[in-house]
Enzyme design. Structure first.
Site, mmCIF file in Angstrom:
data_model
loop_
_atom_site.group_PDB
_atom_site.id
_atom_site.type_symbol
_atom_site.label_atom_id
_atom_site.label_comp_id
_atom_site.label_asym_id
_atom_site.label_seq_id
_atom_site.Cartn_x
_atom_site.Cartn_y
_atom_site.Cartn_z
ATOM 1 N N GLY A 127 2.855 5.247 3.780
ATOM 2 C CA GLY A 127 3.306 6.576 3.349
ATOM 3 C C GLY A 127 2.439 7.141 2.231
ATOM 4 N N ALA A 184 5.996 3.787 1.568
ATOM 5 C CA ALA A 184 7.455 3.802 1.461
ATOM 6 C C ALA A 184 7.946 2.542 0.754
ATOM 7 C CB ALA A 184 8.066 3.871 2.853
ATOM 8 N N GLU A 223 -0.307 8.746 4.027
ATOM 9 C CA GLU A 223 0.247 9.926 4.710
ATOM 10 C C GLU A 223 0.445 11.083 3.719
ATOM 11 O OE1 GLU A 223 2.928 8.408 8.352
ATOM 12 O OE2 GLU A 223 3.400 7.419 6.440
ATOM 13 N N GLU A 278 1.446 -0.133 8.673
ATOM 14 C CA GLU A 278 2.836 -0.201 9.153
ATOM 15 C C GLU A 278 3.031 -1.188 10.310
ATOM 16 O OE1 GLU A 278 2.694 3.834 7.107
ATOM 17 O OE2 GLU A 278 1.326 2.490 8.153
HETATM 18 N N1 T1G Z 1 7.671 -1.375 -0.988
HETATM 19 C C1 T1G Z 1 8.389 -2.162 -1.830
HETATM 20 N N2 T1G Z 1 7.859 -3.167 -2.607
HETATM 21 C C2 T1G Z 1 6.544 -3.347 -2.492
HETATM 22 C C3 T1G Z 1 5.725 -2.579 -1.612
HETATM 23 C C4 T1G Z 1 6.348 -1.536 -0.857
HETATM 24 N N3 T1G Z 1 5.653 -0.747 -0.031
HETATM 25 N N4 T1G Z 1 4.455 -3.032 -1.728
HETATM 26 C C5 T1G Z 1 4.486 -4.027 -2.639
HETATM 27 N N5 T1G Z 1 5.728 -4.229 -3.093
HETATM 28 C C6 T1G Z 1 6.154 -5.194 -4.126
HETATM 29 C C7 T1G Z 1 5.962 -6.649 -3.699
HETATM 30 O O1 T1G Z 1 7.066 -7.113 -2.987
HETATM 31 C C8 T1G Z 1 5.808 -7.345 -5.043
HETATM 32 O O2 T1G Z 1 7.091 -7.500 -5.578
HETATM 33 C C9 T1G Z 1 5.062 -6.303 -5.876
HETATM 34 O O3 T1G Z 1 5.300 -5.043 -5.237
HETATM 35 C C10 T1G Z 1 3.578 -6.536 -5.936
HETATM 36 O O4 T1G Z 1 3.100 -6.663 -4.613
HETATM 37 C C11 T1G Z 1 6.684 6.235 6.180
HETATM 38 C C12 T1G Z 1 7.462 3.667 6.455
HETATM 39 C C13 T1G Z 1 -0.056 -2.908 -2.129
HETATM 40 C C14 T1G Z 1 -1.802 -4.398 -1.236
HETATM 41 O O5 T1G Z 1 2.712 -2.117 4.077
HETATM 42 O O6 T1G Z 1 0.255 -4.631 1.124
HETATM 43 O O7 T1G Z 1 4.933 3.461 4.231
HETATM 44 O O8 T1G Z 1 7.148 -9.954 -5.573
HETATM 45 O O9 T1G Z 1 2.458 -9.097 -4.803
HETATM 46 O O10 T1G Z 1 -1.089 -8.697 -3.967
HETATM 47 O O11 T1G Z 1 4.821 5.510 7.272
HETATM 48 O O12 T1G Z 1 1.721 -5.231 -1.914
HETATM 49 O O13 T1G Z 1 6.537 -8.725 -7.631
HETATM 50 O O14 T1G Z 1 8.890 -8.610 -6.766
HETATM 51 O O15 T1G Z 1 1.844 -7.739 -2.759
HETATM 52 O O16 T1G Z 1 -1.567 -6.785 -5.543
HETATM 53 C C15 T1G Z 1 3.521 0.515 4.176
HETATM 54 C C16 T1G Z 1 2.637 -3.199 1.400
HETATM 55 C C17 T1G Z 1 4.971 0.622 3.878
HETATM 56 C C18 T1G Z 1 1.873 -1.998 1.850
HETATM 57 C C19 T1G Z 1 -0.601 -4.972 -3.369
HETATM 58 N N6 T1G Z 1 2.865 -0.135 3.064
HETATM 59 N N7 T1G Z 1 2.125 -3.758 0.167
HETATM 60 O O17 T1G Z 1 -0.828 -6.345 -3.181
HETATM 61 O O18 T1G Z 1 0.743 -7.293 -4.979
HETATM 62 S S1 T1G Z 1 5.825 1.330 5.251
HETATM 63 C C20 T1G Z 1 2.520 -1.421 3.096
HETATM 64 C C21 T1G Z 1 0.964 -4.469 0.145
HETATM 65 C C22 T1G Z 1 5.504 2.997 5.145
HETATM 66 C C23 T1G Z 1 5.588 5.243 6.167
HETATM 67 C C24 T1G Z 1 6.017 3.824 6.289
HETATM 68 C C25 T1G Z 1 0.585 -5.099 -1.154
HETATM 69 C C26 T1G Z 1 -0.457 -4.295 -1.965
HETATM 70 P P1 T1G Z 1 7.433 -8.754 -6.431
HETATM 71 P P2 T1G Z 1 2.045 -7.817 -4.226
HETATM 72 P P3 T1G Z 1 -0.762 -7.348 -4.478
#
Ligand code: T1G
Length: 699
Positions: free
Chosen positions: A103, A62, A106, A126
């Site tokens: 997501g 998400a 999922e 999450e």
């Molecule tokens: N949403 C929005 N922005 C995101 C994002 C996300 N899920 N993931 C990364 N970014 C942005 C981040 O802020 C940065 O922005 C850029 O992308 C690069 O990220 C329904 C509700 C994927 C392993 O927890 O763990 O799904 O600083 O620097 O080191 O159940 O990002 O460049 O402006 O981290 O290569 C669950 C979160 C969401 C994964 C990549 N997902 N992301 O790491 O790059 S909740 C997560 C990460 C959900 C559902 C629920 C890491 C990465 P900017 P980065 P990276």
């Protein structure tokens, strides 16, 4: 611009998620996917569907930045899209590379099959955002892999590699060559008609065995007590997996969704989402053009192979960068390299790395005992004794020896980087790289820019932190930089509380209950009390009428009690135990000094400990911001989250201050100032924001 591109390969439609940088499933991408999928379903010529992601990954889930905005709940919702995919009357295969997280996984679990590149990461992280999977992950994953393994993935939030996911049955096939081609071929090999359809919601085979062992949840709850202490989401996640066994699928989905919404609105999740974005914002340097050149770091050197030097060298080897460690005495060198070898062997013994990986790292580390063997490293980091004249002598020597390209970095935790740089002819190439002990474990790297440090040196050092797997935060030069300066204010208060009536174990309990892994006194014993004692003595010699601090710690050190390493410090320690045991001798000493200083001892509650210790560091944080020693409040939070164990579910000291309300913090600090005077003057920035009804988050 978010789109879903469509291509057709002999009847199989390939839908590609296209929303850089991580294919976050925000409203726009969900809408595009919903439409593209419906069109593919409606097209009679289409026999199967492959879902994949453009760029670096399948999807990071998400769009977290949409949380709390109307868009995050605007239809089509992710559960709606996933249910549609699952109910499809054409086989749907997810083709996964890079990351399929939250997501994103999922979505893949809603598909009938998953094909992945072996290096891909699959996970439901999450809980690290204070929420739970909210689009069916807690109901579908236990139907695809063993319930215990599903619990591991969901409660810990840790991703697994596709090769392991294939062993578990989460991935049906590892791509051989081109990913999409492999997935299309996989579709082609499926049986014809409905036999190819495999809605995850109907897969009960994994739930059966677990239904006969309901005790797995109680024992799991017990096993997670330490790592999930003070956190709501891991326990809520466990309850949802439990519901996947007890409820019919759609009721389980509803239970999960209600739980997800409750947690999404919680303070803990707000704090953890703040921490997520603060860590990423910290990599951005105000005023530094995005295109600032960075230097390639292909080989490094570390001066000093003690605890810090050895740990720093391991970081380079772990990142695949050849590193030379220098100790002028061969005996110290052998001892230092021996400790490095022992650390790696311990990781092999714990199964964290393989023997091959250890050998690989050790082969990148070479020990030398003389400067003329240093060669031409791209960066030299010194980790020698914390004494200014010794450091300056070394930097002047390195300046003469090293080629012009070489960055000279210091691991000092307190000394003036500008003064160290003044000993060289290349101050633009001098920077502080403050690692935290144990340096090969702690993720924080406080990078200290000097007045003359160049943009290229700063950009190179920030990029190096990422390469070393560290969280780099750029700070300015002041006494103790960001972390130790605030720590100093925090521990000072803790010591004053002992004079006024508390005991070490009482202060430590309050801080432990607040969420820190340990309180200031147990932490002092772990780090060694002699380090601080030497610094205090040096300071007293330099500035005799320095700010008052409690004499208790010095008295303890004068008794040769330096903490765990002498089995006695603030606490005493049984033979080969690290458990702090309150010591009546310390209680006597504390009460005695109170009397000496004329204090009427009184009982001190947990709230007062928090206000004295945490609010004081917040006040110091406000001064640091006003002096531009830190770029933004989130940087201070990131320093404390990754360097000092500040409880992540509180977001860091500055975010916590906003959650309490700056008026409250300011009023408490002002009252303490009226009572105790000089060293607790409220920071003008704190006063200004409190009176304006604002927070640090408004800066
Ligand atoms: N949403 C929005 N922005 C995101 C994002 C996300 N899920 N993931 C990364 N970014 C942005 C981040 O802020 C940065 O922005 C850029 O992308 C690069 O990220 C329904 C509700 C994927 C392993 O927890 O763990 O799904 O600083 O620097 O080191 O159940 O990002 O460049 O402006 O981290 O290569 C669950 C979160 C969401 C994964 C990549 N997902 N992301 O790491 O790059 S909740 C997560 C990460 C959900 C559902 C629920 C890491 C990465 P900017 P980065 P990276």
């Amino acid at each position: 611009m978010s789109t879903v591109t469509t291509s057709n390969i002999s009847g199989t439609v390939v839908l590609t998620l296209n929303h850089a940088p991580v294919n976050g499933l925000g409203w726009a991408l969900r809408t595009a996917l919903f439409k593209a999928f419906r069109d593919a379903m409606a097209d009679a010529k289409v026999t199967a569907i492959v879902l994949t992601g453009a760029g670096r990954m399948f999807s990071a889930g998400a769009d977290i930045s949409e949380f709390g905005t109307p868009k995050s709940m605007k239809p089509p919702s992710l559960p709606e899209i996933i249910n549609m995919i699952e109910a499809a009357e054409k086989p749907v295969v997810a083709a996964i590379h890079g990351n399929a997280l939250g997501g994103g996984l999922e979505l893949a679990l809603g598909c009938h099959y998953r094909v992945a590149q072996g290096s891909a990461n699959l996970g439901l992280p999450e809980v690290s955002l204070g929420i739970i999977p909210g689009a069916g992950g807690t109901q579908r994953l236990p139907r695809v892999i063993a319930v215990e393994r599903a619990l591991d993935m969901i409660v810990s939030g840790k991703p697994i590699k596709a090769v392991n996911a294939e062993e578990l049955g989460l991935v049906d096939s590892l791509a051989d060559g081109d990913l999409v081609e492999s997935a299309v071929k996989f579709c082609g090999d499926l049986p014809a008609g409905n036999a190819a359809l495999r809605p995850t919601r109907e897969r009960e085979d994994n739930l059966g065995p677990a239904r006969d062992k309901p005790e797995i949840f109680d024992s799991y709850r017990k096993s997670m007590a330490r790592r999930a202490r003070g956190l709501d989401a891991p326990y809520a996640a466990l309850e949802c997996v439990e519901a996947s066994l007890a409820k019919v699928f759609d009721d389980g989905l509803q239970f999960e969704r209600d739980t997800f919404k409750r947690l999404l609105a919680s303070d803990q999740s707000r704090a953890l989402r703040h921490a997520f974005f603060a860590e990423r914002a910290a990599t951005k340097i105000d005023g530094l053009p995005k295109v600032t050149a960075t230097q390639k770091i292909e080989c490094a050197a570390v001066i000093g192979c003690g605890t810090m030097g050895g740990g720093i060298a391991m970081n380079f080897a772990n990142a695949g960068i050849p590193v030379t460690v220098l100790e002028t005495e061969d005996e110290l060198l052998q001892k230092g390299v021996g400790v490095i070898r022992k650390n790696y062997a311990a990781s092999v013994a714990k199964g964290r790395i393989s023997q091959e990986e250890m050998d690989g790292c050790m082969s990148l580390i070479s020990g030398i005992a003389s400067f003329d063997q240093l060669g031409e490293p791209d960066v030299v980091i010194e980790a020698i004794f914390e004494k200014m004249d010794v450091k300056k002598e070394l930097f002047s020597k390195l300046d003469g020896l090293m080629p012009a390209k070489t960055i000279l970095a210091t691991n000092t935790s307190t000394l003036d980087v500008n003064e160290i740089a003044s000993a060289t002819g290349r101050p633009e190439k001098v920077i502080g790289t403050h690692f935290f002990s144990p340096a090969n474990v702690m993720r924080l790297q406080e990078n200290v820019r000097g007045e003359k440090t160049s943009d290229e040196t700063i950009a190179t050092t920030m990029a190096l932190a990422k390469k070393l797997g560290k969280v780099g935060v750029l700070v300015g030069v002041c006494d103790g930089f960001v972390g130790n300066r605030m720590l100093h204010a925090y521990t000072r208060q803790a010591n004053f509380l002992l004079e006024e009536g508390a005991l070490p174990q009482e202060v430590d309990k309050a801080i432990f209950d607040f969420g820190f892994p340990m309180g200031p006194f147990a932490m002092g014993d772990l780090a060694g009390l002699d380090v601080g004692w030497l610094i205090r003595k040096a300071r007293n010699k330099e500035k005799p009428n320095n700010l008052r601090y409690s004499p208790i710690a010095d008295r303890i050190c004068e008794k040769g009690r330096f903490g765990q390493k002498t089995s006695a410090g603030w606490y005493r320690y049984e033979e080969s135990s690290r458990t702090p045991v309150p010591d009546p001798e310390i209680e006597q000493l504390v009460v005695g000094i109170s009397k000496e200083l004329g204090f009427e001892r009184r009982s001190i509650g947990e709230q007062e400990v928090i206000e004295r210790c945490i609010y004081t560091m917040i006040n110091e944080g406000a001064k640091i911001l006003a002096e531009s020693i830190a770029q933004r409040p989130g940087d201070i939070d990131t320093v404390w989250l990754y360097g000092y164990g500040f409880p992540r579910q509180r977001g860091g000291p500055m975010f916590y201050a906003d959650s309490v309300g700056l008026k409250q913090v300011y009023d408490v600090i002002s009252a303490l100032y009226d009572e105790h005077g000089d060293w607790l003057e409220p920071a003008p920035l704190l006063k200004e924001l409190a009176e304006a009804g604002k927070g640090f988050g408004d800066l």
